[in-house]
Design an enzyme around this catalytic site. Structure first.
Site, PDB file in Angstrom:
ATOM      1  CB  SER A   1      -0.868   0.063   1.197  1.00 61.29           C
ATOM      2  OG  SER A   1      -1.524  -1.176   1.189  1.00 61.29           O
TER       3      SER A   1
ATOM      4  CG  ASN B   1      -3.261   3.799   0.059  1.00 59.44           C
ATOM      5  OD1 ASN B   1      -4.372   3.738   0.176  1.00 59.44           O
ATOM      6  ND2 ASN B   1      -2.744   2.818   0.093  1.00 59.44           N
TER       7      ASN B   1
END
Ligand code: 3HC
Length: 285
Positions: A122, A193
């Site tokens: 991520s 993100n």
């Protein structure tokens, strides 16, 4: 479009993302080897995939026969050696740089020459994983979004060492899965993100300050900004532990206080309230 010369795909890690990616890749006609540390984890992953596919059968999206074909394309194993003849391996283990580094080091010795190693991280730097291997040109980020079979976007992350050919192969592969990729740079959090996490973190601060109940905060963002889910519901879907890990990496890498995790989030992770997967997060399941 013509299929890239990827036929067999290894997936290391059978958690929420790994199993979702396995389902997606198998549904797109590839043979899949799904790897995890023990049979219990793999059994859980297969039953999660079966359950998701059953929902699609019930909605008449796929037939029972197609469901069986998808499942039959997935082999599970606890032995990394099974990945030896894969053309692409996607790593989807926990967001811990040391665990990922150890895995990349092992994979590099097992995988055939030319096999691409992709990380679904991520936020962790792809370059750190690439430099552990003797094939840094074949290491790339392929970042899927949760739920992987549904979300259209994939981020393809080109590190300083990733070759253009590897990026192109990764792009063609994600297109063959029906995804709509963006290519981006190897910076913490990549595009999504980096932008999403401060918003989710702010929702936890708003809850801690008593701006509203979890229901109010989610409702406000859903109805006020047309998001499909409220921020606290989304944290529950992704996992509070995953969100905390990402924030900690963003904070560590950028040294910018805007990424400091809300103390309430950290305490909830310590309490084992991890969201949907543990039955309790900002909401109960
Ligand atoms: N496998 C296959 N299909 C699935 C599925 C799965 N695991 N989960 C859901 N679906 C399908 C359903 O069958 C349904 O298909 P249909 O519309 O064709 O009938 C469709 O997805 C929608 O599902 P539902 O009707 O059950 O539920 P919703 O309409 O409420 O949608 C949602 C659920 C897609 C999760 C939607 O709420 C959403 O888009 N939420 C936001 C998700 C998001 O932002 N994800 C990104 C998080 S960030 C991230 O992942 C990055 C990481 O690094 C942290």
């Amino acid at each position: 479009m013509s299929k890239p010369k990827i036929r067999k795909v290894g997936i290391a890690g059978s958690g929420t993302m790994g199993s979702g990616i396995a389902q997606l890749v198998a549904a797109s006609g590839y043979r899949v080897v799904l790897i995890d540390l023990n049979d219990g984890l793999l059994k859980k992953a297969v039953s999660r995939i079966e359950k998701n596919l059953l929902r699609l059968v019930e909605k008449d999206k796929i037939t029972k026969k197609i469901k069986q074909q998808i499942v039959s394309r997935i082999i599970t194993s606890t032995n990394l050696e099974e990945l030896g003849d894969c053309d692409l391996v996607i790593e989807a283990v926990s967001e811990n740089i040391n665990i990922k580094k150890q895995l990349f080091e092992k994979l590099d010795t097992i995988l055939k020459k030319g096999c691409i190693i992709a990380s679904n991280t991520s936020t962790l730097p792809i370059i750190q994983l690439a430099m552990i291997t003797n094939r840094p040109e074949n290491v790339v980020g392929i970042h899927f979004f949760n739920p992987a079979p549904v979300m259209k976007l994939v981020e393809i992350i080109k590190s300083l060492t990733t070759s253009d050919q590897t990026v192109q192969k990764a792009k063609e592969f994600t297109l063959s899965l029906g995804k709509d990729p963006v290519i981006t740079k190897d910076r913490p959090g990549f595009i999504v993100n980096r932008i999403l996490l401060p918003m989710l973190n702010e929702a936890v601060f708003a809850l801690e300050e008593g701006m509203g109940t979890a229901q109010d905060i989610d409702k406000a963002m859903k109805l006020g900004t047309n998001h499909p889910m409220g921020p606290l519901e989304l944290i529950d879907l992704i996992g509070l532990d995953v969100i905390l890990d990402i924030l900690d990496v963003l904070f560590e890498e950028f040294k910018d206080p805007k990424y400091r995790a809300c103390p309430l989030l950290r305490q909830m992770v310590r309490a084992g309230h991890l969201g949907r997967k543990s039955g309790r997060g900002f909401h109960d399941y």
